[in-house]
Write an enzyme that holds these catalytic residues in place. Structure first.
Site, PDB file in Angstrom:
ATOM      1  N   ILE A 294      67.796 103.604  61.990  1.00  0.00           N
ATOM      2  CA  ILE A 294      67.919 102.254  61.446  1.00  0.00           C
ATOM      3  C   ILE A 294      66.848 102.002  60.394  1.00  0.00           C
ATOM      4  CG2 ILE A 294      67.583  99.814  62.014  1.00  0.00           C
ATOM      5  CD1 ILE A 294      70.335 100.730  62.646  1.00  0.00           C
ATOM      6  N   LYS A 414      70.638  96.734  75.045  1.00  0.00           N
ATOM      7  CA  LYS A 414      70.094  97.191  76.325  1.00  0.00           C
ATOM      8  C   LYS A 414      69.000  96.263  76.852  1.00  0.00           C
ATOM      9  CE  LYS A 414      71.330 102.019  75.559  1.00  0.00           C
ATOM     10  NZ  LYS A 414      72.203 101.724  74.407  1.00  0.00           N
ATOM     11  N   SER A 457      70.056 109.383  65.721  1.00  0.00           N
ATOM     12  CA  SER A 457      69.512 110.504  66.493  1.00  0.00           C
ATOM     13  C   SER A 457      69.819 110.266  67.968  1.00  0.00           C
ATOM     14  CB  SER A 457      68.001 110.609  66.267  1.00  0.00           C
ATOM     15  OG  SER A 457      67.362 109.406  66.642  1.00  0.00           O
ATOM     16  N   GLU A 562      70.832 104.071  83.655  1.00  0.00           N
ATOM     17  CA  GLU A 562      71.968 103.908  82.748  1.00  0.00           C
ATOM     18  C   GLU A 562      72.986 102.952  83.356  1.00  0.00           C
ATOM     19  OE1 GLU A 562      74.250 106.892  79.759  1.00  0.00           O
ATOM     20  OE2 GLU A 562      74.194 107.509  81.848  1.00  0.00           O
TER      21      GLU A 562
END
Length: 651
Positions: A294, A414, A457, A562
């Site tokens: 970014i 997140k 990435s 996760e």
């Protein structure tokens, strides 16, 4: 036998090939003249007349000389073009005129209609022999080339056909196009078919690859085409976009795998130029984490908004060097006169950060520096918190002291009800910025929250492609896991525009579209490579029957921290903004004094490496953090290490 003769002919030197063509053309011209005389006189008495042979004896050498001047023998027969055909027509016409002039000037016994008959016959024979040889060469070479279909019969498809015909790899057997007016026509000798016939064409010609040549189509239109093709047993590749072709960055025959953007099919909304320039034009701009996915895209777009100066802040020397060189080359190529300052540094170093802001008079900061890989941060809790939370605090405090005008934090989905340290650390970073906005008014703080970006990435897309190249399996954590996706350029553009709307303490949320099921995405990528996916649940009983497919999709289970689903809003409240894909959210905040107390306790736990205490403190704060039951930090052994004090940030 024929292939062997063609191979030997191709192996001759260029001079030998030209000599053969000259002899052949001489014979054709003589034969054409004699045939014309025979057709006109209906007999062969003319063969004994010396004037007849004088006419052809003068015409042929002069004609060959004209052919040479016109470049007849520079054209390679295998690649003969319409330009060469025009040269043949001009040359033969000139030869017929010469025959007429010679016969009239010398009063030779050649009827006036013979030059016309001669010209037509010579044109058919000279042009025809070259066309026949061209077809023989191409058929010989084509037998060894891969048969393909070009989807798109427009200008790009025609250019691609021409390029592939001159190459050794592909043989185009058909065009396919949605335009009804093109269907049933021939382009360069290749028939254009309707999309509904693709499956039949694949079976009839043994097609393994379809090439998309629709660079000017919108993403939504490309998505429709890709969805139509992905269930067929072929690999789908595409040519570069029209902008890259026009700018010279890419050529029409540079084939690529279908971009993931084509699978998502979302067209970007045009940028509002006033918002793009608001915090950039004529100002000194710093991007932290400039070498990241970014950060680097922010730098590319900022450069084109004419800042007074662009300061790149990056910890990785290689990433900084690579970006610095790229931006300088872009600036030179596009005539952009913007000073670029590459600074190596950690956001945890307050002294260097303050010195940089003061030295260059930074007016806008885009804070993109962060550790963002969920499993790695989960295994390195302390460093994740020190960089993402305390690093943000260092930059925010330095920005206030230097009276920076705008501070934009790049956050993540997140951060919403996180189950991992990475997400929790980004939510804490948001709280840091919200508190900074509350304690002063000189610097406008804002946060921009969005989901996964394509091609970053660690993105799943490059990993899937590498796994497919190795023959599989393609690994997905859970059959039901979904994620939001956005392209890096669109995300960076929206971050810049969101910052231009900030009034202080704003939390902006980007419209990410519909969430994508990762397992379905893996299936589609496998199919577009011309392979059939099949699914295997890891740990299940071994299959007794052979798998019904080429590439396995295996499910490895959720990793520590996760989530199955990501969210963009903590609460239900959000409001529209000037931009249709940017919303503003109303989130809980922490008063500056309460935040300082929390950070002091977090720092103390970091210094003693008390992972359990860190998780407890984060959960007690207004972060929504619900930690996984497992602690997977690689240095955690269940004990608090008071004997291992850690340095404060920047010490």
């Amino acid at each position: 036998m024929l292939d062997g003769s063609l191979t030997r002919l191709l192996a001759l030197k260029r001079a030998q090939k030209r000599a053969i063509q000259l002899v052949a053309d001489s014979a054709i011209l003589v034969f054409s003249f004699l045939l014309a005389m025979f057709l006109r006189l209906e007999g062969d008495d003319y063969l004994t007349h010396g004037g007849v042979w004088l006419a052809i004896g003068l015409t042929v050498p002069v004609s060959l000389l004209i052919f040479v001047r016109l470049g007849f023998y520079r054209a390679v027969i295998r690649y003969i073009s319409m330009r060469a055909v025009r040269a043949i027509m001009i040359g033969v016409f000139a030869s017929a005129v010469i025959l007429f002039a010679v016969s009239q000037l010398l009063s030779l016994p050649v009827p006036r209609s013979v030059p016309a008959i001669y010209g037509l016959t010579a044109l058919c024979l000279i042009g025809g022999t070259r066309m026949v040889m061209r077809r023989l060469f191409r058929n010989s070479a084509g037998a060894k080339r891969i048969p393909v279909i070009i989807y798109g019969a427009g200008d790009s498809g025609r250019q691609l056909l021409s390029s592939l015909e001159q190459g050794p790899e592909y043989r185009v057997v058909a065009f396919v196009d949605d335009a009804v007016e093109l269907q049933g026509t021939d382009i360069g000798g290749t028939r254009v078919h309707a999309p509904g016939t693709v499956a039949d064409l694949i079976e009839r010609h043994g097609i393994e690859t379809i090439l998309l040549a629709v660079p000017s189509a919108s993403r939504a239109e490309r998505r429709v085409i890709v969805e139509r093709l992905e269930m067929l047993p072929v690999r789908v590749q595409t040519i570069p976009g029209i902008a890259d072709i026009v700018s010279g960055k890419a050529k029409v025959n540079e084939l690529r795998d279908v971009a993931i953007e084509d699978l998502l099919g979302r067209d970007p909304v045009p940028a509002l130029q006033a918002l793009m320039a608001s915090n950039i034009r004529g100002k000194v701009v710093m991007v932290t984490g400039a070498g990241g996915s970014i950060g680097s895209e922010l730098c590319r777009q900022i450069l084109r908004q004419s800042p007074a100066q662009l300061v790149l802040w990056e910890l990785s020397e290689l990433a900084l060097y690579t970006l610095d060189m790229e931006l300088r080359e872009t600036a030179e190529a596009e005539g952009i006169d913007v000073p670029i300052v590459p600074l190596i540094g950690s956001v945890q170093n307050p002294g260097r950060m303050s010195a940089a802001l003061e030295r260059f008079g930074v007016q806008t900061i885009y804070h993109a520096a962060a550790y963002k890989h969920v499993p790695l941060v989960e295994q390195n809790v302390v460093e994740g918190l020190r960089n993402n939370v305390f690093g943000t605090k260092v930059v925010a405090d330095a920005a206030i002291d230097a009276r920076v005008e705008a501070f934009i934090l790049v956050s993540t989905d997140k951060a919403v009800r996180p189950t991992n340290i990475m997400g929790a650390s980004k939510r804490l970073a948001e709280l840091v910025c919200q508190a900074a906005a509350e304690r002063q008014s000189a610097t406008t703080f804002s946060m921009v929250r969005f989901g996964n970006v394509l091609g970053s990435s660690g993105s799943v897309i490059p990993r899937f492609r590498k796994q497919i190249e190795r023959g599989g399996p393609v690994t997905v954590t859970d059959p039901e896991i979904t994620r939001y996706f956005m392209t890096i350029p669109e995300a960076a553009q929206l971050v810049i525009q969101a910052g231009g709307m900030a009034s202080g303490g704003d939390v902006f949320v980007l419209d990410m579209g519909e969430p994508i099921r990762i397992a379905d995405l893996a299936d589609r990528i496998v199919r577009l490579c011309g392979l059939r996916p099949y699914r295997v649940i890891e740990g299940a009983d071994a299959q007794t029957d052979p798998p019904d497919g080429d590439i396995a999709i295996t499910f490895t289970g959720l990793r520590p921290g996760e989530k199955l689903y990501e969210e963009l809003l903590i609460g239900a409240e959000s409001a529209a903004t000037l931009h249709p894909r940017i919303m503003t959210a109303h989130e809980a905040t922490l008063a500056p004094a309460a935040l300082d107390a929390l950070l002091d306790r977090l720092l103390a736990a970091c210094q003693t490496y008390d992972i359990a205490a860190l998780r407890r403190l984060i959960a007690e704060a207004p972060t929504g953090y619900e930690p996984d039951a497992r602690i997977v930090d690689l240095l955690w052994d269940g004990e608090v290490h008071h004997a291992r004090p850690m340095l404060r940030a920047g010490e």
